[in-house]
Motif scaffolding. Sequence first.
Motif: not given
Length: 130
Positions: A5-6, A8-12, A87, A89-91, A120
């Motif tokens: 996962q990138l 700042g992007d939301n993921f499920t 849902t 989001r990583t920071r 991430s």
Amino acid sequence: MRMTQLVGDNFTVTVKTNPILGSWNITHYDFVLYYDSEFIDYIGYSTTGTISENGTITVVENPAGIISVDWNSTNYIFGGGVLINFTFRTRDMGDFLFDITSMHYNTTPVSNISYVMIHSYAPVNNISES
């Protein structure tokens, strides 16, 4: 299972089940989802389009990093498929664990539970490249 996962992007994160037999008369499930909340934000959940869609669900995060789920219905759920989608989001960069620490169908404990590891990453190496 591992997902990438990138930052700042939301993921499920999807909770799925192996086939549930109609003769088991499942009208309730509950579980606790643990995740590392230091660098991850919980955004919400959805049962739209899932086998849980027609039930009543309570989802509570308390404290941060521990999400309790309680689902009930007057109709039985059966078959395999998605129970719920979360849902997040990583920071920050890193590897983050998502693990169900307990789960029940009606009052029967479920033992065949898998964890998910989210990796991430950032598109740049340091702040000067931003």
